[in-house]
Enzyme design. Structure first.
Site, PDB file in Angstrom:
ATOM      1  N   VAL A   1       1.526   7.581  13.187  1.00 13.33           N
ATOM      2  CA  VAL A   1       0.864   6.439  12.544  1.00 13.33           C
ATOM      3  C   VAL A   1       1.579   5.136  12.936  1.00 13.33           C
ATOM      4  CG1 VAL A   1       0.260   5.360  10.339  1.00 13.33           C
ATOM      5  CG2 VAL A   1      -0.064   7.822  10.638  1.00 13.33           C
TER       6      VAL A   1
ATOM      7  N   CYS B   1      13.278  12.007   6.049  1.00 11.32           N
ATOM      8  CA  CYS B   1      13.313  11.591   7.453  1.00 11.32           C
ATOM      9  C   CYS B   1      14.672  11.921   8.055  1.00 11.32           C
ATOM     10  CB  CYS B   1      13.018  10.107   7.573  1.00 11.32           C
ATOM     11  SG  CYS B   1      14.042   9.130   6.485  1.00 11.32           S
TER      12      CYS B   1
ATOM     13  N   LYS C   1       0.852  -1.200   0.000  1.00 12.35           N
ATOM     14  CA  LYS C   1       0.000   0.000   0.000  1.00 12.35           C
ATOM     15  C   LYS C   1       0.887   1.250   0.000  1.00 12.35           C
ATOM     16  CE  LYS C   1      -1.766   3.130   2.707  1.00 12.35           C
ATOM     17  NZ  LYS C   1      -1.899   4.203   1.734  1.00 12.35           N
TER      18      LYS C   1
ATOM     19  N   GLU D   1       9.184  17.215  14.550  1.00 13.24           N
ATOM     20  CA  GLU D   1       9.504  17.080  13.129  1.00 13.24           C
ATOM     21  C   GLU D   1       8.608  18.021  12.323  1.00 13.24           C
ATOM     22  OE1 GLU D   1       8.406  13.398  11.014  1.00 13.24           O
ATOM     23  OE2 GLU D   1      10.464  13.362  10.257  1.00 13.24           O
TER      24      GLU D   1
ATOM     25  N   GLU E   1       9.941   2.320  10.608  1.00 17.29           N
ATOM     26  CA  GLU E   1      10.946   3.349  10.300  1.00 17.29           C
ATOM     27  C   GLU E   1      10.210   4.674  10.336  1.00 17.29           C
ATOM     28  OE1 GLU E   1      14.078   2.833   9.946  1.00 17.29           O
ATOM     29  OE2 GLU E   1      14.106   0.664   9.731  1.00 17.29           O
TER      30      GLU E   1
HETATM   31  P1  NAD Z   1       2.270   8.915   7.215  1.00 17.45           P
HETATM   32  O1  NAD Z   1       2.563   8.249   8.491  1.00 17.45           O
HETATM   33  O2  NAD Z   1       1.217   9.948   7.183  1.00 17.45           O
HETATM   34  O3  NAD Z   1       1.855   7.836   6.113  1.00 17.45           O
HETATM   35  C1  NAD Z   1       2.687   6.745   5.771  1.00 17.45           C
HETATM   36  C2  NAD Z   1       1.836   5.642   5.154  1.00 17.45           C
HETATM   37  O4  NAD Z   1       0.943   5.136   6.149  1.00 17.45           O
HETATM   38  C3  NAD Z   1       0.955   6.098   3.996  1.00 17.45           C
HETATM   39  O5  NAD Z   1       0.901   5.082   3.033  1.00 17.45           O
HETATM   40  C4  NAD Z   1      -0.389   6.297   4.664  1.00 17.45           C
HETATM   41  O6  NAD Z   1      -1.480   6.191   3.766  1.00 17.45           O
HETATM   42  C5  NAD Z   1      -0.389   5.140   5.647  1.00 17.45           C
HETATM   43  N1  NAD Z   1      -1.295   5.290   6.789  1.00 17.45           N
HETATM   44  C6  NAD Z   1      -1.794   6.429   7.325  1.00 17.45           C
HETATM   45  N2  NAD Z   1      -2.601   6.138   8.379  1.00 17.45           N
HETATM   46  C7  NAD Z   1      -2.583   4.788   8.503  1.00 17.45           C
HETATM   47  C8  NAD Z   1      -3.209   3.880   9.405  1.00 17.45           C
HETATM   48  N3  NAD Z   1      -3.997   4.299  10.404  1.00 17.45           N
HETATM   49  N4  NAD Z   1      -2.982   2.557   9.264  1.00 17.45           N
HETATM   50  C9  NAD Z   1      -2.155   2.110   8.296  1.00 17.45           C
HETATM   51  N5  NAD Z   1      -1.551   2.912   7.398  1.00 17.45           N
HETATM   52  C10 NAD Z   1      -1.759   4.245   7.505  1.00 17.45           C
HETATM   53  O7  NAD Z   1       3.683   9.503   6.681  1.00 17.45           O
HETATM   54  P2  NAD Z   1       3.972  10.349   5.366  1.00 17.45           P
HETATM   55  O8  NAD Z   1       3.428  11.732   5.555  1.00 17.45           O
HETATM   56  O9  NAD Z   1       3.586   9.577   4.150  1.00 17.45           O
HETATM   57  O10 NAD Z   1       5.573  10.389   5.394  1.00 17.45           O
HETATM   58  C11 NAD Z   1       6.296  11.298   6.150  1.00 17.45           C
HETATM   59  C12 NAD Z   1       6.781  10.658   7.436  1.00 17.45           C
HETATM   60  O11 NAD Z   1       7.515   9.484   7.134  1.00 17.45           O
HETATM   61  C13 NAD Z   1       7.729  11.539   8.212  1.00 17.45           C
HETATM   62  O12 NAD Z   1       7.423  11.451   9.581  1.00 17.45           O
HETATM   63  C14 NAD Z   1       9.093  10.927   7.931  1.00 17.45           C
HETATM   64  O13 NAD Z   1      10.075  11.180   8.891  1.00 17.45           O
HETATM   65  C15 NAD Z   1       8.750   9.494   7.848  1.00 17.45           C
HETATM   66  N6  NAD Z   1       9.783   8.760   7.104  1.00 17.45           N
HETATM   67  C16 NAD Z   1      10.611   7.926   7.810  1.00 17.45           C
HETATM   68  C17 NAD Z   1      11.634   7.250   7.139  1.00 17.45           C
HETATM   69  C18 NAD Z   1      12.556   6.316   7.878  1.00 17.45           C
HETATM   70  O14 NAD Z   1      13.122   5.438   7.247  1.00 17.45           O
HETATM   71  N7  NAD Z   1      12.736   6.467   9.182  1.00 17.45           N
HETATM   72  C19 NAD Z   1      11.791   7.413   5.768  1.00 17.45           C
HETATM   73  C20 NAD Z   1      10.922   8.267   5.097  1.00 17.45           C
HETATM   74  C21 NAD Z   1       9.905   8.926   5.776  1.00 17.45           C
END
Ligand code: NAD
Length: 500
Positions: free
Chosen positions: A234, A286, A177, A388, A252
């Site tokens: 999340v 990130c 997804k 963040e 992550e």
């Molecule tokens: P997000 O948490 O909003 O969404 C990530 C994914 O989770 C999306 O596919 C979203 O549709 C899905 N999602 C949302 N709610 C959910 C739920 N209740 N159950 C299951 N899935 C759900 O994050 P984003 O805005 O897409 O990405 C940015 C974030 O990701 C930042 O916090 C960033 O630091 C983090 N990030 C971390 C890494 C790492 O490796 N540590 C790498 C890239 C991004």
């Protein structure tokens, strides 16, 4: 403007145009008049179908020899390389980061393919001596089953490949997804896997919202592993939910990364690092540098040098090769950035040294642009130093010595990436030892991970798992210990030994 293309999910070996929750649009954040595509919005029904297909295929795929599975992944890497330019252009159009960076994102997918393919001929376990005669002991890695992969939008190709390539080499099948801001790159990735020869039911892509599709994957009893990259908020929800079915969950999550610059550092080099770390990918990494910790002796000079350079950064549509900073990914992300700038201005004496505003006139009128922004006079406990932001906002903090620098760096809920600029080898080694983070760079910015080293963080950044390197295999395999007794008689371990 190009006509919107209708994209499809790939579920149980078939491309499916409709979604049980309707459709959603994906628009170019640099010019929202440009609709990249219309996508089916799926829900639990489609997830059930995808999981059932992946479960069925798992029984065949796990028996394909790992080197053969790896050949398909290597071929997928070749196809990514062949289509690198098209993929990268589409990625810039759908999420905004500049072309040189989307090319880097695709390249990371290629590197991951070749690295993961090598594992097809390794997947090392251990052989160990047994305590009884004529007995052989070994441990082997076994696949786990259907893996649920949930990914964010900021690395639309690299992050899915970090998860999906090694999971497939290990013999698992996948339900994927992607984020709703970057489904086009995700669909392209699945097309490439199929073209590379992956059995159809081994990969399923189910686009849709986190609530409808994400939750259904997390709750599904036939999905034993969830690999999630995204926000800490999340991630916590997913881990809590997944506890009900005792799933393995690799998380992550977010970061609040800092670069330390000591008074003996090469300042030109450190400015290059801070600029790239803070404003590369519009700060939407990130691992982005969102705090700059400056020694008091070089503070004023460094801020002046940095502001001068940051003023010259060209903001715009990432498809223009001369642009250095693209837009925020969507309206709500830019609103978050704006809100944090307001928080910073209202907090205890933080001062804007640069930027702080949305860009809305002329060429920026139809996109989600924001000025590169630098706050000085930031104190460690302020929200802009703790939370963040995920945008082009850098908070500068002043310190008096290395101990204070490390203390300030460690004083957040996160622990992903970190950096120190110094020419003092003792200071560098103390920082490497004392910084609480999954990644530390010496004389390099906080961004720039390579696929052959573990990637992940401590504290609120994750739950102890690592992607990339061979460490990712621990998420996608189970250890099995095997004892072969070729003595032809009952031998009892421990008991026999004690009995002499
Ligand atoms: P997000 O948490 O909003 O969404 C990530 C994914 O989770 C999306 O596919 C979203 O549709 C899905 N999602 C949302 N709610 C959910 C739920 N209740 N159950 C299951 N899935 C759900 O994050 P984003 O805005 O897409 O990405 C940015 C974030 O990701 C930042 O916090 C960033 O630091 C983090 N990030 C971390 C890494 C790492 O490796 N540590 C790498 C890239 C991004």
């Amino acid at each position: 403007m190009t006509e919107p293309v209708r994209f499809r999910n790939f579920i149980a070996g078939k491309w499916v145009e409709t979604g049980s929750k309707g459709t959603f649009e994906n628009r170019n954040p640099a010019d929202t008049r440009d609709v990249v595509g219309v996508f089916p919005s799926a829900g639990p029904e489609e997830v059930n179908e995808a999981v059932a297909a992946a479960k069925e295929e798992y029984q065949r795929w796990r028996l394909v020899p790992a080197p053969k599975r790896a050949e398909i992944i290597r071929h997928a890497g070749d196809l990514l390389a062949k289509h690198k330019e098209d993929i990268s252009r589409q990625m810039t159009r759908e999420m905004g980061k500049v072309l040189s960076e989307t090319r880097g994102d695709t390249q990371e997918g290629i590197d991951t393919a070749y690295y993961a393919a090598g594992e097809g001929r390794r997947l090392f376990g251990d052989t160990v001596p047994c305590e009884l005669p004529n007995k052989f002991g070994m441990s082997v890695r076994m696949p786990v089953g259907v893996c649920g992969m949930i990914t964010p939008w900021n690395f639309p190709m690299a992050i899915p490949t970090w998860k999906i390539f090694p999971a497939l080499v290990c013999g698992n099948t996948v339900v994927f997804k992607p984020a709703t801001d970057t489904p086009a790159t995700a669909v392209r990735f699945v097309e490439i896997l199929l073209e590379a020869g992956l059995p159809e039911k081994a990969i399923n892509i189910v686009c849709g919202s986190g609530g409808a599709v994400g939750n259904a994957i997390v709750d599904h009893p036939d999905v034993p592993v969830i690999s999630f990259t995204g926000s800490t908020e999340v991630g916590k929800k997913i881990a809590t939910r997944a506890g009900n079915t005792l799933k393995r969950v690799s998380l992550e999550l977010g970061g609040k990364n800092a670069q330390i610059v000591m008074d003996d550092a090469d300042l030109e080099l450190a400015v290059d690092g801070a600029l790239w770390g803070a404003f590369g990918t519009t700060g939407q990494r990130c691992t982005a540098t969102s705090r700059l910790i400056l020694h008091e002796k070089i503070h004023d000079k460094f801020v002046a040098m940095l502001v001068e350079r940051a003023k010259g950064l060209k903001v715009g549509n990432g498809l223009d090769e001369s642009v250095q900073v693209g837009p925020s990914v969507n309206e709500s992300q830019r609103a978050t950035v704006k809100q944090y700038v307001e928080i910073g201005q209202n907090e205890d004496k933080a001062t804007l040294a640069l930027g702080g505003k949305e860009l809305t006139a002329g060429e920026y009128a139809h996109g989600w642009f924001f000025e590169p922004t630098i706050f000085v006079g930031v104190k460690p406990k302020m929200r802009i130093a703790q939370e963040e932001i995920f945008g082009p906002v850098l908070s500068v903090l002043k310190i008096g010595d290395l101990d204070e620098a490390v203390r300030v760096l460690n004083d957040t809920a996160y622990g992903l990436s970190s950096s120190i600029y110094t020419r003092d080898v003792n200071a560098a080694f103390r920082a490497m030892r004392d910084i609480e983070a999954g990644i530390t760079y010496v004389n390099g910015p906080t961004i720039g991970a390579e696929v052959q080293l573990p990637f992940g963080g401590v504290k609120g950044t994750g739950n102890g798992h690592r992607e990339a390197s061979h460490t990712v295999l621990d998420t996608f395999t189970e250890w099995k210990s095997i004892y072969v007794d070729f003595s032809g008689k009952l031998q009892r371990a421990q008991i026999d030994v004690q009995a002499g």
